[in-house]
Each structure stands twice: as structure tokens, then as C-alpha cells.
Enzyme design. Sequence first.
Site, short mmCIF file in Angstrom:
data_model
loop_
_atom_site.label_atom_id
_atom_site.label_comp_id
_atom_site.label_asym_id
_atom_site.label_seq_id
_atom_site.Cartn_x
_atom_site.Cartn_y
_atom_site.Cartn_z
N TYR A 37 20.33 -49.12 -13.00
CA TYR A 37 20.36 -47.96 -13.07
C TYR A 37 19.31 -47.47 -12.28
CZ TYR A 37 19.46 -43.60 -15.39
OH TYR A 37 19.22 -42.32 -15.92
N ILE A 38 17.93 -47.95 -12.46
CA ILE A 38 16.71 -47.18 -11.79
C ILE A 38 16.52 -47.66 -10.31
CG2 ILE A 38 14.17 -46.94 -11.83
CD1 ILE A 38 14.57 -47.41 -15.02
N SER B 292 24.59 -59.38 -13.16
CA SER B 292 24.42 -59.38 -14.87
C SER B 292 24.82 -58.00 -15.61
CB SER B 292 23.57 -60.19 -15.18
OG SER B 292 22.08 -59.51 -15.18
N ASP C 155 20.36 -59.09 -6.48
CA ASP C 155 20.97 -58.69 -7.92
C ASP C 155 21.88 -59.83 -8.28
OD1 ASP C 155 21.03 -55.64 -9.57
OD2 ASP C 155 22.16 -57.37 -10.30
N LYS D 174 7.27 -57.19 -21.43
CA LYS D 174 6.32 -56.38 -20.63
C LYS D 174 4.95 -56.35 -20.55
CE LYS D 174 10.07 -54.71 -18.78
NZ LYS D 174 10.55 -54.83 -17.18
N PHE E 263 12.78 -54.69 -10.50
CA PHE E 263 13.34 -54.15 -11.30
C PHE E 263 14.11 -55.08 -12.34
CE2 PHE E 263 13.62 -50.96 -8.12
CZ PHE E 263 13.13 -49.68 -9.01
N SER F 130 7.07 -50.44 -18.91
CA SER F 130 7.61 -49.41 -19.82
C SER F 130 6.50 -48.72 -20.99
CB SER F 130 8.35 -50.13 -20.73
OG SER F 130 8.95 -49.44 -21.96
N TYR G 56 11.14 -57.57 -26.41
CA TYR G 56 11.36 -57.00 -24.97
C TYR G 56 9.91 -56.47 -24.60
CZ TYR G 56 12.23 -53.32 -21.68
OH TYR G 56 11.94 -52.08 -20.68
N ARG H 186 15.79 -44.52 -37.75
CA ARG H 186 16.20 -45.89 -37.31
C ARG H 186 14.82 -46.68 -37.43
NH1 ARG H 186 17.53 -46.44 -30.95
NH2 ARG H 186 15.57 -45.42 -30.71
P1 NAD Z 1 19.45 -52.15 -15.03
O1 NAD Z 1 19.94 -53.22 -16.18
O2 NAD Z 1 20.53 -51.15 -15.06
O3 NAD Z 1 19.03 -52.91 -14.17
C1 NAD Z 1 18.47 -54.20 -13.79
C2 NAD Z 1 19.30 -54.79 -12.85
O4 NAD Z 1 18.64 -56.21 -12.72
C3 NAD Z 1 20.87 -55.11 -13.05
O5 NAD Z 1 21.61 -54.56 -11.88
C4 NAD Z 1 20.97 -56.71 -13.39
O6 NAD Z 1 22.46 -57.11 -12.69
C5 NAD Z 1 20.04 -57.07 -12.54
N1 NAD Z 1 19.30 -58.48 -13.07
C6 NAD Z 1 19.24 -58.73 -14.32
N2 NAD Z 1 18.62 -60.07 -14.48
C7 NAD Z 1 18.59 -60.50 -13.13
C8 NAD Z 1 18.29 -61.95 -12.86
N3 NAD Z 1 17.94 -62.78 -13.51
N4 NAD Z 1 18.56 -62.03 -11.52
C9 NAD Z 1 18.94 -61.02 -10.66
N5 NAD Z 1 19.12 -59.63 -11.07
C10 NAD Z 1 19.10 -59.57 -12.42
O7 NAD Z 1 18.16 -51.69 -15.94
P2 NAD Z 1 17.33 -50.39 -15.35
O8 NAD Z 1 17.28 -49.57 -16.72
O9 NAD Z 1 17.41 -50.09 -13.94
O10 NAD Z 1 15.66 -51.16 -15.72
C11 NAD Z 1 15.15 -51.75 -14.40
C12 NAD Z 1 13.87 -52.23 -14.85
O11 NAD Z 1 13.20 -51.16 -15.54
C13 NAD Z 1 13.88 -53.33 -15.93
O12 NAD Z 1 12.80 -54.33 -15.68
C14 NAD Z 1 13.55 -52.65 -17.32
O13 NAD Z 1 12.94 -53.37 -18.36
C15 NAD Z 1 12.78 -51.41 -16.90
N6 NAD Z 1 12.47 -50.28 -17.65
C16 NAD Z 1 13.67 -49.65 -17.92
C17 NAD Z 1 13.63 -48.60 -18.86
C18 NAD Z 1 15.05 -47.62 -19.12
O14 NAD Z 1 15.28 -47.05 -20.29
N7 NAD Z 1 16.29 -47.79 -18.45
C19 NAD Z 1 12.62 -47.99 -19.40
C20 NAD Z 1 11.35 -48.79 -19.13
C21 NAD Z 1 11.43 -49.93 -18.33
C1 UD1 Z 2 13.74 -47.04 -26.61
C2 UD1 Z 2 13.33 -48.40 -26.97
C3 UD1 Z 2 11.98 -48.68 -26.00
C4 UD1 Z 2 12.60 -48.53 -24.34
C5 UD1 Z 2 13.20 -46.97 -24.22
C6 UD1 Z 2 13.56 -46.87 -22.92
C7 UD1 Z 2 13.84 -48.88 -29.22
C8 UD1 Z 2 13.06 -49.16 -30.80
N1 UD1 Z 2 12.71 -48.67 -28.21
O1 UD1 Z 2 12.86 -46.26 -26.98
O2 UD1 Z 2 11.60 -50.16 -26.03
O3 UD1 Z 2 11.45 -48.51 -23.55
O4 UD1 Z 2 14.23 -47.04 -25.22
O5 UD1 Z 2 14.26 -45.67 -22.81
O6 UD1 Z 2 14.72 -49.09 -29.08
N2 UD1 Z 2 18.11 -41.35 -31.16
C9 UD1 Z 2 19.26 -40.78 -31.91
N3 UD1 Z 2 20.41 -41.10 -31.69
C10 UD1 Z 2 20.84 -42.13 -31.03
C11 UD1 Z 2 19.71 -42.70 -30.18
C12 UD1 Z 2 18.48 -42.47 -30.24
O7 UD1 Z 2 18.70 -39.77 -32.63
O8 UD1 Z 2 21.94 -42.52 -30.89
C13 UD1 Z 2 16.63 -40.66 -31.14
C14 UD1 Z 2 15.73 -42.02 -31.35
O9 UD1 Z 2 15.48 -41.87 -32.78
C15 UD1 Z 2 14.54 -41.31 -30.60
C16 UD1 Z 2 15.25 -40.68 -29.42
O10 UD1 Z 2 16.67 -40.42 -29.87
O11 UD1 Z 2 13.83 -40.46 -31.53
C17 UD1 Z 2 14.97 -41.50 -28.37
O12 UD1 Z 2 15.59 -42.80 -28.49
P1 UD1 Z 2 15.96 -43.82 -27.53
O13 UD1 Z 2 16.82 -43.03 -26.42
O14 UD1 Z 2 16.50 -45.29 -28.11
O15 UD1 Z 2 14.59 -44.14 -26.73
P2 UD1 Z 2 13.03 -44.63 -27.53
O16 UD1 Z 2 13.30 -44.68 -29.02
O17 UD1 Z 2 12.03 -44.01 -26.88
#
Ligand code: NAD
Ligand code: UD1
Length: 337
Positions: free
Chosen positions: A13-14, A36, A33, A154, A82, A126, A150, A293
Amino acid sequence: MTQKILLTGGLGYIGSHTYVELIAAGYDVVIVDNLSNSKLSVCDRLAKITGQETSFIQADILDRSALSQIFAKDAFDAVIHFAGLKAVGESVEKPLDYMQVNVTGLVNILQEMQTANVNALVFSSSATVYDVSNVSPLKEGMPTGYTNPYGYTKLVCEQILAQATHANPELKTGILRYFNPAGAHSSGLIGEDPRDIPNNLMPYISRVASGEYEFVRIWGDDYPTPDGTGVRDYIHVDDLATGHVSSLHALLDKGESHLVNLGRGQGYSVMDVLNAYSRACGRELPHQILPRRAGDIAQMYADVEQAKQVLGFEVCRDMDAMCATSWNWINTGAKDG
Ligand code: NAD
Ligand code: UD1
């Protein structure tokens, strides 16, 4: 000369949105990548958006010999890391998988970088690393903590990076603490497409909008927030992507390590997000109020001063843009990929 960047997890995604911004900024980018949590079709979509072939290697960051070959073949100027596992609930069930991929994976990358003399790394951290007792706006110097495996991985990764840079002053790192990424690319060709029932709010709402789920489950409306629902700092994934370009500039052009929040610096409640999505998809989306939750906190948003000062980073897109691009993606691109 064009700088060459290795993007681990670049089809996710990111990573995919960041790839687009890096190409636009003139970098030469190689994606690694293991697919997975992403699809090979993203490569073609990235080619369509950028107008150039996507350089992609299917490999696992736990496979040391594959990694060595990747670092031996190209001279990289920097790595953006990522690749990792990110589902909080799953991490409670499978903590060792999270340690292996997220922690060992980072150590593998750092060791390969050292061997290949690559000295710049941007790392996906994160906002989950902030201790839950902190009061928002969250500043980078505030106490850290974790409530699940998780988040633990981080935090450990941030500490590993601090020790690695201490031991090797040549190594420069950009640690980016993402708040809540949301939205999709304006083309509708790439976006977030979780394989399982989404835990996060925006992807869940998008599936209610598409008719897949009946109603949005709101986890609690009795929080001490303006409308009683949880408040978070949602940031458009394209803004987040440009933050990575700014981070690379700071590392490669100025030689400055940094640890910064990437958020909007503004909280939106669950009801705000639901209302904005309803506007975007043109109908009022049904919801039900359910109990809180476990593990959730009332509100969380970033202090964005450091990102502004150190990276010159500022967001351009608001919640309406996040919902409109998410809906465009769900309604078009996500269907035929
Ligand atoms: P994502 O799952 O969409 O992307 C991660 C990618 O890494 C995927 O394409 C997956 O196939 C690949 N991958 C996983 N394990 C692997 C491995 N062992 N070897 C090679 N490739 C591998 O996730 P994202 O949302 O794009 O997140 C990217 C990074 O940002 C992650 O480290 C995640 O923890 C961090 N992050 C994400 C969020 C969020 O809400 N999306 C928030 C905070 C931090
Ligand atoms: C979650 C993760 C956090 C991660 C982040 C990434 C948990 C406890 N925390 O955080 O570790 O870094 O996502 O984006 O999972 N909500 C609803 N209905 C839903 C889903 C969520 O009401 O179906 C509410 C939640 O209570 C919260 C808000 O929406 O108030 C955002 O929730 P979510 O998107 O899961 O993100 P975080 O809780 O911030």
C-alpha cells in the site's frame, strides 16, 4: 547522476504510492517484494502511472542469499524499508513471525547495506510506538511503549537503528512514524486492498460503501471527544509518500539522520470519517454503535513541527480527498486487479 533506491515491500500500500513519487522526483527505483501481501499486477499499474517499466525482483528479505545478490547487482544510494507484517491482531496470535520478519528482516537489510557500503535508510515506523499515557499532540521526544507484539517490533527496530548509527556514524537513518494512512492514488489504479476483514476504519467503511458489508461498526461513542467517537490523525497516502522523498533528500543531500512524525497534525473522529465517506460515495452509510474495542484510546494526533522543520514536510490533502480517492479506487481499480 541519477540516484538508485531499493524499495523493500514496494508493491504494498504505502510502498507503491511512494514508488510513484520517487519516479516523479527523478530517482531510479528497484522494488523487492515477496508478494505475501500484494499482487504482481501492481507492477503493471505502476508502469501505467509512471509511463516506464517497473523494475521488480520477487524475493524475501529473510532470504540472505537473494538479498546479497540484489545488493551485489546494483549500487544503491539508499534503501526505503517498507517490507514487514502489520496486522495488530495477527501479531498477538503469531508474535514470533512478527519478530522474524520485522526485526530479523531489518537486521538482514542493515547487514547487507553494511557489506555493500550503502549508508542511507528510510524506515517505516508507526505512531503505535508512543506510550498510550501520552497526551496528544504527540511529540517525537515523548515516552515510548507498546501494547502488542507488532508495536513491540517497531520499537525494537527504532532501537536497533539507534545502535547501528551509533556504531557506524556513516550510516544515516530516517525514522518515519506514520499516523493513520488513508486514501489512494488519484488514478484509481493503486490503493489499499486488505485480504482479510479490515481491522482499520477506512478500509472497513469502503467495503460498506461497496455493499460488501452491511454497516460500519463504531467501536464506542462514549469517549471524552467532541462527538464521543475515537479521534485519529489520518494522512493521505500520497502525502505520506512525499514525506519519504523529503526524508531521502535529508539523508542523501544533507547527510542528516532524523526521527519524525508523519501526520496531518489534526484529529478526525470516526463520525467525521464516516460522514466524509458518505459524501464521497453519494449515500449515507449505515452504522451501529458497539462497545469500545479493547486496547483503543480516545484520541491520538501528531505534533508536526519537527517534520516541518527538519524535512520541510507539509500535507496538501484533507479528509474529503482521502475518502474521494479511496472510493474512486474501490469503485474502479480494486475491482479488476
Ligand atoms: P503492506 O502489507 O501493504 O506492504 C508491505 C509489503 O511488504 C507487501 O507488499 C508485502 O508483500 C511485503 N512483504 C512482507 N513481508 C515481506 C518479506 N518477508 N520479504 C519481502 N517483502 C515482504 O503494508 P503497508 O501498509 O504498505 O505498510 C508498509 C510499512 O509501513 C510496514 O512496515 C508497516 O508496518 C508500516 N506501517 C503501516 C501503517 C499502516 O497503517 N498501513 C502504519 C504505520 C506503519
Ligand atoms: C490501528 C492499530 C495501530 C496501527 C494503526 C495503523 C490497533 C489497536 N491499533 O490503530 O497499531 O499503527 O491502526 O493505521 O489495531 N474504528 C471503528 N470501527 C472499525 C475500525 C475502527 O469504530 O471498524 C475506530 C477505532 O476505534 C479508532 C478509529 O476508528 O477510534 C481508528 O481505528 P483504526 O483504523 O483501527 O486505527 P488505530 O486504532 O489508530
